[in-house]
Design a protein around this motif. Structure first.
Motif, PDB file in Angstrom:
ATOM      1  N   ALA A 178      32.184  36.436  44.292  1.00 42.47           N
ATOM      2  CA  ALA A 178      31.660  37.042  43.071  1.00 42.47           C
ATOM      3  C   ALA A 178      31.536  38.552  43.188  1.00 42.47           C
ATOM      4  CB  ALA A 178      30.292  36.443  42.740  1.00 42.47           C
ATOM      5  N   GLY A 179      32.041  39.109  44.290  1.00 46.08           N
ATOM      6  CA  GLY A 179      31.947  40.545  44.517  1.00 46.08           C
ATOM      7  C   GLY A 179      33.304  41.158  44.747  1.00 46.08           C
ATOM      8  N   HIS A 180      33.531  41.685  45.965  1.00 46.81           N
ATOM      9  CA  HIS A 180      34.753  42.436  46.218  1.00 46.81           C
ATOM     10  C   HIS A 180      36.013  41.581  46.207  1.00 46.81           C
ATOM     11  CE1 HIS A 180      35.118  40.993  50.386  1.00 46.81           C
ATOM     12  NE2 HIS A 180      33.825  41.237  50.535  1.00 46.81           N
ATOM     13  N   TYR A 181      35.887  40.234  46.234  1.00 47.51           N
ATOM     14  CA  TYR A 181      37.064  39.377  46.162  1.00 47.51           C
ATOM     15  C   TYR A 181      37.280  38.811  44.764  1.00 47.51           C
ATOM     16  CZ  TYR A 181      40.588  37.776  49.491  1.00 47.51           C
ATOM     17  OH  TYR A 181      41.738  37.629  50.228  1.00 47.51           O
ATOM     18  N   SER A 182      36.528  39.295  43.808  1.00 49.41           N
ATOM     19  CA  SER A 182      36.762  38.908  42.413  1.00 49.41           C
ATOM     20  C   SER A 182      37.681  39.940  41.768  1.00 49.41           C
ATOM     21  CB  SER A 182      35.440  38.837  41.643  1.00 49.41           C
ATOM     22  OG  SER A 182      34.866  40.134  41.517  1.00 49.41           O
ATOM     23  N   ARG A 183      38.303  39.570  40.680  1.00 52.02           N
ATOM     24  CA  ARG A 183      39.151  40.494  39.928  1.00 52.02           C
ATOM     25  C   ARG A 183      38.804  40.372  38.454  1.00 52.02           C
ATOM     26  NH1 ARG A 183      44.002  42.585  41.610  1.00 52.02           N
ATOM     27  NH2 ARG A 183      43.887  43.543  39.543  1.00 52.02           N
ATOM     28  N   PRO A 184      37.668  40.969  38.032  1.00 50.44           N
ATOM     29  CA  PRO A 184      37.267  40.844  36.631  1.00 50.44           C
ATOM     30  C   PRO A 184      38.248  41.476  35.656  1.00 50.44           C
ATOM     31  CG  PRO A 184      35.897  42.441  37.799  1.00 50.44           C
ATOM     32  CD  PRO A 184      36.705  41.735  38.832  1.00 50.44           C
ATOM     33  N   ASP A 185      39.131  42.354  36.152  1.00 46.57           N
ATOM     34  CA  ASP A 185      40.161  42.907  35.280  1.00 46.57           C
ATOM     35  C   ASP A 185      41.252  41.888  34.977  1.00 46.57           C
ATOM     36  OD1 ASP A 185      40.730  43.071  38.042  1.00 46.57           O
ATOM     37  OD2 ASP A 185      42.408  44.442  37.639  1.00 46.57           O
ATOM     38  N   VAL A 186      41.293  40.813  35.793  1.00 52.52           N
ATOM     39  CA  VAL A 186      42.289  39.758  35.607  1.00 52.52           C
ATOM     40  C   VAL A 186      41.647  38.463  35.120  1.00 52.52           C
ATOM     41  CG1 VAL A 186      44.094  38.386  36.735  1.00 52.52           C
ATOM     42  CG2 VAL A 186      43.704  40.765  37.434  1.00 52.52           C
TER      43      VAL A 186
END
Length: 321
Positions: free
Chosen positions: A291-299
């Motif tokens: 839910a942090g640096h391994y997420s890609r909210p832009d995708v």
């Protein structure tokens, strides 16, 4: 960052089915036993109160139900509980006396909109004796849908406590990737998974969730035999020819890198106890934080409707003018 340990216990047992008092007696006795081993967080299986009716048909075939099945379901309904209610208050008194967190699977009788719907729920009770929250199973599995209604997003519960952020999902909800993500984005440290699934594949799921969420996973199943079923049930014939052990258990505690802290327990009742070092949760997210640096909210983005769903809403007609 949390820098303390908490001792957790998993109770693998089953009460006499359809017998609320039997479940309450077991909760009292096994909570006391686990607390005596130093446990601060104690977890009981899916619908432990008043039991998981594995193998029973409740007189149902496609297109028909019979009177015996309705009688058995009525008995199940009568032994369900309300939240809040008298049983929750009593369990809260035990939690306060022993200074423990209790997480218990229950059959919840709706008290707001209907007198004829049950829910597969999980309650969270704090060491002060108060009800901290509950979760209703979103999708009962298979024929469970004849017994229990569907929960909604208002009970996707993660609770911030001095013992860490505690929450979880019930049984096959854990196969729902988006439901899991709704837990992860709340920063869950201790992920509780009451279940009725004793298959080997369940273990793979639990280890995956621990590794995926970088959290401790407490998997809690019942150990149930035919001796826990009242012989006067109308649908007792459904299990008469089954083997004596109806559910073999498989409860386990898993660390935030997917390793067993306590190996699965099979074919016996028991209490599993382990120290959970919450600093390992933070450390494990160094290279993977879903839910942090391994997420890609832009995708990818998840939309969660966390509003309580109501079948009737009253409206002030003056506001419509």
């Amino acid at each position: 960052m949390r820098n303390r340990n908490i001792k957790a216990a998993v109770v693998q047992s089953a009460p006499i089915l359809f017998d609320k008092q039997s479940a309450m007696d077991k909760i009292a006795a096994m909570t006391r036993e686990a607390a005596g081993q130093g446990a601060e967080l104690i977890v009981f299986p899916e619908v432990f109160l008043p039991g998981y009716p594995r193998g029973l048909s409740f007189g149902t075939r496609v297109g028909s139900r019979n009177d015996g099945g309705r009688t058995d379901w009525g008995r199940y309904w009568a032994n369900a509980i309300e939240i809040p209610g008298a049983e929750i208050e009593t369990i809260g008194e035990w939690a306060k006396e022993l200074g423990v967190y209790l997480i218990i699977g229950v059959v919840e009788r709706d008290q707001e909109f209907s007198t004829g719907t049950l829910y597969n729920s999980m309650v969270y009770i704090g060491p002060d004796g108060r009800l901290m929250g509950k979760h209703r199973k979103l999708v009962p599995t298979g024929s469970e849908r004849l017994l229990w209604g569907q929960g909604d997003g208002s009970t996707l519960t993660v609770i911030d406590t001095p013992a860490g952020r505690i929450g979880g999902l019930i049984c096959w909800e854990n196969y729902m990737p988006l439901a899991r993500m709704a837990m992860y984005v709340q920063g869950i440290d201790i992920y509780v998974a009451p279940t009725a699934d004793a298959r080997d594949t369940w273990q793979a799921t639990m280890r995956h969730i621990a590794c995926e969420g970088r959290c401790y996973v407490i998997s809690c199943n019942q150990f149930a035999t035919k001796a826990s079923y009242p012989a006067d049930l109308a649908c007792y014939e459904d299990i008469r020819e089954d083997e004596d052990i109806l559910c073999r258990g498989g409860s386990a505690i898993i660390g935030p890198l997917g390793e067993y802290v306590v190996e699965p327990l099979y074919n016996q009742e028991g209490i599993l106890v382990a120290d959970l070092d919450l600093t390992r949760v933070t450390q494990s997210r160094y290279d993977f934080d879903v839910a942090g640096h391994y997420s890609r909210p832009d995708v990818f983005q998840l939309i969660v409707n966390d509003k309580k769903q109501e079948i009737v809403r009253t409206t002030d007609m003056n506001t419509l003018v």
